[in-house]
Design an enzyme around this catalytic site. Structure first.
Site, PDB file in Angstrom:
ATOM      1  N   PRO A  39      29.557-110.238   3.539  1.00  0.00           N
ATOM      2  CA  PRO A  39      30.863-109.676   3.928  1.00  0.00           C
ATOM      3  C   PRO A  39      31.433-108.771   2.836  1.00  0.00           C
ATOM      4  O   PRO A  39      31.113-108.896   1.659  1.00  0.00           O
ATOM      5  CB  PRO A  39      31.724-110.922   4.142  1.00  0.00           C
ATOM      6  CG  PRO A  39      30.749-111.969   4.558  1.00  0.00           C
ATOM      7  CD  PRO A  39      29.498-111.682   3.775  1.00  0.00           C
ATOM      8  N   ARG A  40      32.304-107.868   3.255  1.00  0.00           N
ATOM      9  CA  ARG A  40      32.768-106.785   2.382  1.00  0.00           C
ATOM     10  C   ARG A  40      33.452-107.270   1.110  1.00  0.00           C
ATOM     11  O   ARG A  40      33.299-106.655   0.047  1.00  0.00           O
ATOM     12  CB  ARG A  40      33.738-105.891   3.171  1.00  0.00           C
ATOM     13  CG  ARG A  40      33.015-105.066   4.195  1.00  0.00           C
ATOM     14  CD  ARG A  40      33.978-104.298   5.063  1.00  0.00           C
ATOM     15  NE  ARG A  40      33.224-103.411   5.943  1.00  0.00           N
ATOM     16  CZ  ARG A  40      33.792-102.679   6.904  1.00  0.00           C
ATOM     17  NH1 ARG A  40      35.093-102.742   7.103  1.00  0.00           N
ATOM     18  NH2 ARG A  40      33.061-101.888   7.648  1.00  0.00           N
ATOM     19  N   ASP A  41      34.224-108.364   1.212  1.00  0.00           N
ATOM     20  CA  ASP A  41      34.951-108.825   0.030  1.00  0.00           C
ATOM     21  C   ASP A  41      33.972-109.213  -1.072  1.00  0.00           C
ATOM     22  O   ASP A  41      34.204-108.932  -2.251  1.00  0.00           O
ATOM     23  CB  ASP A  41      35.891-109.983   0.381  1.00  0.00           C
ATOM     24  CG  ASP A  41      35.187-111.133   1.093  1.00  0.00           C
ATOM     25  OD1 ASP A  41      34.245-110.866   1.857  1.00  0.00           O
ATOM     26  OD2 ASP A  41      35.575-112.294   0.884  1.00  0.00           O
ATOM     27  N   ALA A  49      32.394-105.978  -2.577  1.00  0.00           N
ATOM     28  CA  ALA A  49      33.372-105.219  -3.369  1.00  0.00           C
ATOM     29  C   ALA A  49      33.596-105.877  -4.728  1.00  0.00           C
ATOM     30  O   ALA A  49      33.637-105.200  -5.759  1.00  0.00           O
ATOM     31  CB  ALA A  49      34.700-105.111  -2.606  1.00  0.00           C
ATOM     32  N   GLU A  61      29.183 -98.649   5.980  1.00  0.00           N
ATOM     33  CA  GLU A  61      28.361 -99.829   5.771  1.00  0.00           C
ATOM     34  C   GLU A  61      26.994 -99.684   6.457  1.00  0.00           C
ATOM     35  O   GLU A  61      26.034-100.368   6.099  1.00  0.00           O
ATOM     36  CB  GLU A  61      29.115-101.036   6.337  1.00  0.00           C
ATOM     37  CG  GLU A  61      28.543-102.367   5.996  1.00  0.00           C
ATOM     38  CD  GLU A  61      29.519-103.503   6.349  1.00  0.00           C
ATOM     39  OE1 GLU A  61      30.735-103.334   6.167  1.00  0.00           O
ATOM     40  OE2 GLU A  61      29.050-104.549   6.797  1.00  0.00           O
TER      41      GLU A  61
END
Lengths: 252, 645
Positions: free
Chosen positions: B328-330, B333, B273
Site C-alpha cells: 500500500p502507498r503509505d 512513501a 502506480e
C-alpha cells in the site's frame, strides 16, 4: 541558472486590449505557465489565465505563444533563447473574456449536436465484448483532452467567422469518427458528418494534427477515413439507387 | 441588501469531477431538476488526472476475485479504520458501475476474450483495475460528460430545451451553503441553497435548492508538494463544516510514493502506480531494490521475500507472492522517505523508479503512454531508456465530511450529501490505488439517488433562502477589495503550503504540529487582511484570497487531529508514536466548527463495530493485528481458500 526574460502578454477584455511588456525571472526547468504564475504573484495579480492540472492532461491552459497555439503548461522555457521576447496571446478563434481567457462555449454547443453513443438494442451492461484491435482506433481519439487548440487553429473558422454555424471543427468531426468506428455503435453518422457538421469544409491541411498536444493523428486517422466513408456511400451506385427507391436520402 | 441572480433547482451538485457528474446523472434520471456548479470548465475536473484505473472485482483476469476479496483488501489498506459498511457497498457495487460506463460509451482496454482488461495495483490481491492505458480518469470524465450531453439531448427532444432538467453552471465558485434552523434534524440545520460568484464576471449568484450534493474533491493545495490542481482548496470540507456538519479522519493524508522530483516546477506531479504494477522497480543510489527491507509485520506473509520470487509473480501470480514495490502507498512513501533521509537518494532528492530495464520500449510506450509523454516533455527523460527520479507527493485526503454510509447524507445537516474525496470514512487511514474512481461512481450514484429521494419526499415544500445570509456572504466575498495592499494572498498561500509541508507532512512530531497550529493562527489573521487590486472580472488574486479561508480551516482540522492521534496508522505517521494501537482504532476524530466560527473543535467518536459476517472474512490471526481482544470474534473462522494463494 536563473535569468530575466522579456514577456509580452495580451491584457484586455472584449472591448479593448494591448500587449503589455514584463521582465520576469525564469528558473531551470520551468514552463511558460510557471512564468505566467510568477507574473500573477509578483507583478500582475489580476492577470487572467485558465489552468488546472499543469501536466498536460486537462487541456485548460490553451493560448498562443509567439503566434503558435500551445498549452502553456507543456511549453518549456528551454525551447526559447534567453534574449528572445516571448509573446503570449489568447486563442484567436474564440471571443476573448479577459487577458488569456477566451469564451469557448462554441465547442460545448457543437458537442451537444453530435448524437450520443448508441448501443445495440437489448445488449445488457456487462455483456459488451470487443477486441482490443477494434477499440484502438476510437481509443486514439478518446485521448483528446479538449484543449480546443485544433478548433482554434483550423482556418475554416479561424479566418472565417461565418463558417462557425455550419462547421463543427476537427474536435467534433473526430468525435463523430470515434463513434462511427466504435465497434458497438449502431447509429448512422456518415451523412450527418457531411451535411450537418461540415466535413466537406475540411481540406486536409493537417493544421489540427500539427497543434494537437496529445499527438492524435486527427487528419490521417479520423477526418480522411471519415471523408472516405462518406464518399464511398455517396458515390456508390447501389446505395444511390437504394436511396432513390426507398426515398431515404431526401436531401441528396 | 444585495440583489443577486437566482436559480432554483431540486438538486444542486457542487463539483463536476467523477462523483459530482455521477450524482447529477442519477438525480436527473430520478426525475429531479438538477444543476451542476463547478469552478472549472465542464470536463476539466481533477478526475482527469487519475491514471491507473478503477478497482472493481469483475474477475475478468483472475476469476478468483469477488467483492469479498476486494472488501478485505480495502480494509487492510485502510488499516481497519475504514467505515466497513462503505467498504462493503463499494466492493459490491463497483463492477456494476464500471459495466454501466460501457453502455455510455467508455472504451476500456480489453482482455483476449473481449472483456474489460484488469491490471495489478498496490494492495489489491488480484488484477482488478479496469483501465485505458494510463489515462483512465480522462476516460471516466469524458464518459460521464458525454452521458450528461446524452441526457440533455433527450430533454431537447422532449422539451425543446437541452437544459430543461440538467444544467452545468461552469466557472462558478460556491462560497457559502445557505441553511435555516430545522427542529427536525439532529444538528438543527437544513439546506436551502448555496451562494457563489461567477469567476468570469465576479457577479454573485444564488442557487435555491432543498438538496445539495458536495463533490468538490480534496485539499492538496494546502501542501507545497502535491499532485493536486489549484481546485483542491478544501472547499466542500469547509462549506460543510460552516453549515454544521462534521469532518472525520482528517489526520489521514495520503502521500503518493511516486511524484516527479525534477525539474522544480513539476515537483509533485504524479507518476502512476501502474509503472510498478506493470513491473517497474524502486532502487536507491546504491542500486538496491530497497523495498524488500520495508515489509511491515502485518503484510509479511503476503509479499515476496526475494527479487526472484517477486519477478516470477508477474507471470505466475498463483504460485508466487507479489513484490513489495506493490505494498500500500503509505508503506512505499515512508520507505522512500527513509532511504532519502539515510543519504541513499538520487541527486534531486528522490529514488529511482525504473521500468526501462524491465519491459521492452514498445510495451512501455503502449502501456504507459502518458508517463512516457510527461517525462519526455517536462523532464527530458526517456523512460524507455533511463530510470525516473521520484519522491512522495501529497495526493489524497482520506478524511472528509461525515456521511451516512448508505445514503451519503451528512448527519448534521438535512438535505446535505457528500460523495467522493470530500467525504470521509470509506478509505480509513489509507486509500488503495484504484479505489478512488470506484468510490466516485458508487457513492456519487448513491448521493444523487438519495438526494432525489429526499426531495421527492418533500413534495412541494421549500424553505426560503435567508436574505441575511446572502447579504453576509456577499460582504464576506468582497472583503478582500477593502483590504487594499495589506497582505498579498499569494504570499499567505505560499507560507501555508510551506508550513503544512514542513510541519504536518509525511512524518509528524508533536512539537512541530503544535508550532504549525500557532502559525496557522497567524496566517488566518493575515488572510483576513489579504487585499486584491483590479476588478471582480476573472481576477485570480481575488479568487485565491477567498479560497484561503477554506484552506486554512481544513489545515487546522488536519493539524489538530494529527496532534491528537498518538499512534501511527496509514496516512498518519508519528515519529514520536511509531506503533499502531488497537485502542486508537476504536477512535474516530471528528472536527466541528467552534462557536466563534473561526476555529475547529475536536471530538472523539466510537465507530460502529464491524458486522459478524464481514469479520468472518478474515482469519483470527490477522484480526488480532488490528483489534482489541474484546473486539475479536469468540470462535476463529476458517480461512477461505483463496486467502492462501
Amino acid at each position: 541558472m536563473s535569468y530575466k526574460a522579456n514577456f509580452r502578454v495580451w491584457r484586455g477584455d472584449v472591448d479593448s486590449g494591448e500587449l503589455r511588456d514584463y521582465t520576469v525571472e525564469v528558473n531551470e526547468g520551468e514552463v511558460v505557465l510557471d512564468i505566467i504564475h510568477r507574473l500573477q504573484a509578483t507583478q500582475a495579480p489580476d492577470l487572467a489565465v485558465r489552468w488546472n492540472c499543469k501536466a498536460g492532461k486537462c487541456g485548460s491552459c490553451s493560448a498562443e505563444i509567439n503566434g503558435r497555439p500551445r498549452l502553456l503548461c507543456m511549453t518549456r522555457m528551454s525551447t526559447f533563447s534567453a534574449e528572445e521576447t516571448i509573446t503570449v496571446t489568447p486563442m484567436r478563434t474564440f471571443p476573448v473574456v479577459r487577458d488569456l481567457v477566451t469564451d469557448v462555449s462554441f465547442n460545448y454547443t457543437k458537442a451537444r449536436q453530435v448524437p450520443s453513443f448508441t448501443p445495440p438494442e437489448g445488449l445488457k451492461a456487462g455483456e459488451y465484448r470487443m477486441e482490443q484491435v477494434d477499440v484502438e482506433r476510437s481509443q486514439e481519439f478518446r485521448k483528446c483532452i479538449e484543449c480546443f487548440l485544433c478548433q482554434n487553429t483550423c482556418h475554416v473558422i479561424r479566418d472565417f467567422e461565418d463558417n462557425k454555424p455550419a462547421f463543427s471543427g476537427p474536435r467534433y468531426l473526430m468525435r463523430i469518427a470515434e463513434l462511427d468506428m466504435h465497434p458497438l455503435d449502431v447509429a448512422d453518422r456518415q451523412k450527418a458528418a457531411q451535411e450537418e457538421h461540415g466535413l466537406g469544409y475540411c481540406n486536409i491541411t493537417k493544421c489540427c494534427t500539427d497543434v494537437c498536444p496529445e499527438h492524435i493523428k486527427i487528419t490521417d486517422n479520423a477526418l480522411i477515413p471519415m471523408k472516405e466513408r462518406v464518399a464511398d456511400r455517396k458515390y456508390d451506385p447501389l446505395v444511390w439507387l437504394g436511396d432513390k427507391i426507398l426515398r431515404r436520402g431526401k436531401t441528396q | 441588501m444585495s440583489e443577486v441572480e437566482r436559480h432554483s433547482y431540486d438538486v444542486v451538485v457542487i463539483g463536476a469531477g467523477g462523483a459530482g457528474l455521477r450524482a447529477a446523472i442519477e438525480a436527473r434520471m430520478q426525475g429531479m431538476r438538477t444543476a451542476v456548479v463547478c469552478k472549472s470548465l465542464f470536463g476539466k475536473a481533477h478526475t482527469v488526472m487519475a491514471e491507473g484505473g478503477i478497482a472493481a472485482s469483475m474477475g475478468n483476469v483472475n476469476s478468483n476475485d469477488n467483492w469479498q476479496v476486494h472488501f478485505r483488501d480495502t480494509m487492510r489498506g485502510g488499516k481497519f479504520l475504514n467505515h466497513w459498511r462503505m467498504a462493503e457497498l463499494h466492493a459490491q457495487e463497483a463492477p456494476d458501475r464500471v459495466w454501466e460506463l460501457e453502455t455510455w460509451g467508455a472504451l476500456f482496454d480489453r482482455t483476449k476474450d473481449g472483456r474489460i482488461s484488469q491490471r495489478n495495483f498496490g494492495g489489491h490481491e488480484y488484477p482488478r483495475l479496469a483501465h485505458v492505458g494510463d489515462r483512465t480518469g480522462l476516460e471516466l470524465i469524458r464518459t460521464l460528460q458525454q452521458k450528461i450531453v446524452a441526457l440533455q439531448q433527450e430533454d431537447e427532444a422532449e422539451f425543446g430545451d437541452p437544459e430543461a432538467r440538467l444544467k452545468v453552471f461552469q466557472e462558478a465558485t460556491v462560497t457559502r451553503l445557505l441553511t435555516v434552523p430545522d427542529s427536525g434534524s439532529e444538528a438543527g440545520n437544513r439546506i436551502t441553497g448555496a451562494f457563489g460568484y461567477w469567476r468570469e464576471s465576479g457577479r454573485f449568484v444564488v442557487f435555491e435548492a432543498p438538496a445539495i450534493v458536495l463533490a468538490t474533491g480534496g485539499i492538496g493545495k494546502s501542501f507545497k508538494v502535491t499532485s493536486n490542481s489549484w481546485e483542491y482548496t478544501g472547499d466542500g470540507q469547509a462549506l460543510a463544516l460552516m453549515a454544521g456538519a462534521s469532518l472525520i479522519n482528517m489526520e489521514f493524508v495520503q502521500f503518493h510514493p511516486t511524484g516527479m522530483v525534477w525539474p522544480p516546477s513539476v515537483k509533485g506531479i504524479l507518476v502512476t502506480e501502474s509503472v510498478r504494477g506493470d513491473g517497474g522497480v524502486l532502487t536507491n543510489s546504491e542500486g538496491k531494490r530497497f523495498m524488500f527491507d520495508y515489509i511491515p509485520d502485518v503484510f509479511k506473509e503476503k509479499y515476496a521475500k526475494t527479487e526472484e520470487e517477486g519477478d516470477r509473480w508477474y507471470t505466475d501470480p498463483d504460485n508466487n507472492r507479489r513484490p513489495p514495490e506493490l505494498l500500500p502507498r503509505d508503506e512505499v512513501a515512508r520507505a522512500i522517505n527513509s532511504e532519502v533521509k539515510a543519504g541513499r537518494g538520487t541527486p534531486h532528492g528522490g529514488v529511482y523508479l525504473d521500468v526501462s530495464s524491465r519491459l521492452p520500449a514498445d510495451v512501455i510506450r503502449r502501456k504507459l503512454p502518458s508517463m512516457h509523454h510527461q517525462f519526455k516533455e517536462l523532464a527530458d527523460v526517456d523512460i524507455t531508456a533511463e530510470p525516473m527520479e521520484v519522491g512522495p507527493t501529497c495526493h489524497y485526503v482520506m478524511g472528509g465530511i461525515e456521511v451516512d454510509p448508505d445514503t451519503a447524507a451528512t448527519p448534521g445537516v438535512l438535505g446535505l450529501y457528500a460523495a467522493g474525496e470530500v467525504a470521509g470514512g470509506m478509505h480509513g487511514s489509507n486509500r488503495l490505488g484504484g479505489n478512488s474512481l470506484s468510490d466516485l461512481l458508487v457513492f456519487g450514484r448513491r448521493a444523487g439517488l438519495y438526494a432525489a429521494e429526499y426531495v421527492a419526499e418533500l413534495g412541494d415544500e421549500r424553505r426560503d433562502v435567508p436574505q441575511d445570509q446572502i447579504d453576509a456572504a456577499a460582504a464576506e466575498a468582497v472583503g478582500p477589495f477593502n483590504n487594499e495592499g495589506a497582505e498579498n494572498p499569494y504570499s499567505v498561500h505560499q507560507e501555508l503550503q510551506q508550513t503544512m509541508n514542513d510541519l504536518v507532512g509525511i512524518i509528524r512530531r508533536e512539537g512541530e504540529m503544535a508550532e504549525a497550529l500557532g502559525r496557522l493562527e497567524e496566517l488566518k489573521a493575515r488572510a483576513e487582511k489579504a487585499g486584491v487590486e483590479g476588478h471582480r472580472q476573472y481576477n485570480p488574486g481575488w479568487h485565491l484570497a477567498i479560497d484561503l479561508r477554506n484552506m486554512l480551516l481544513v489545515s487546522e482540522c488536519i493539524a489538530k487531529a494529527a496532534l491528537e492521534r498518538t499512534e501511527s496508522r496509514g496516512g498518519h505517521t508519528r515519529e514520536d508514536h511509531p506503533g499502531m494501537s488497537a485502542d486508537w482504532r476504536k477512535v474516530v476524530l471528528a472536527c466541528t466548527l467552534a462557536d466563534d466560527g473561526g476555529h475547529v473543535d475536536l471530538v472523539r467518536r466510537t465507530p460502529e463495530p464491524m458486522r459478524g459476517d464481514l469479520l468472518a472474512l478474515f482469519e483470527l490471526d490477522e484480526l488480532k493485528k488490528y483489534l482489541t481482544d474484546a473486539e475479536l470474534p469468540s470462535a476463529a473462522p476458517s480461512a477461505p481458500d483463496e486467502e492462501t494463494n
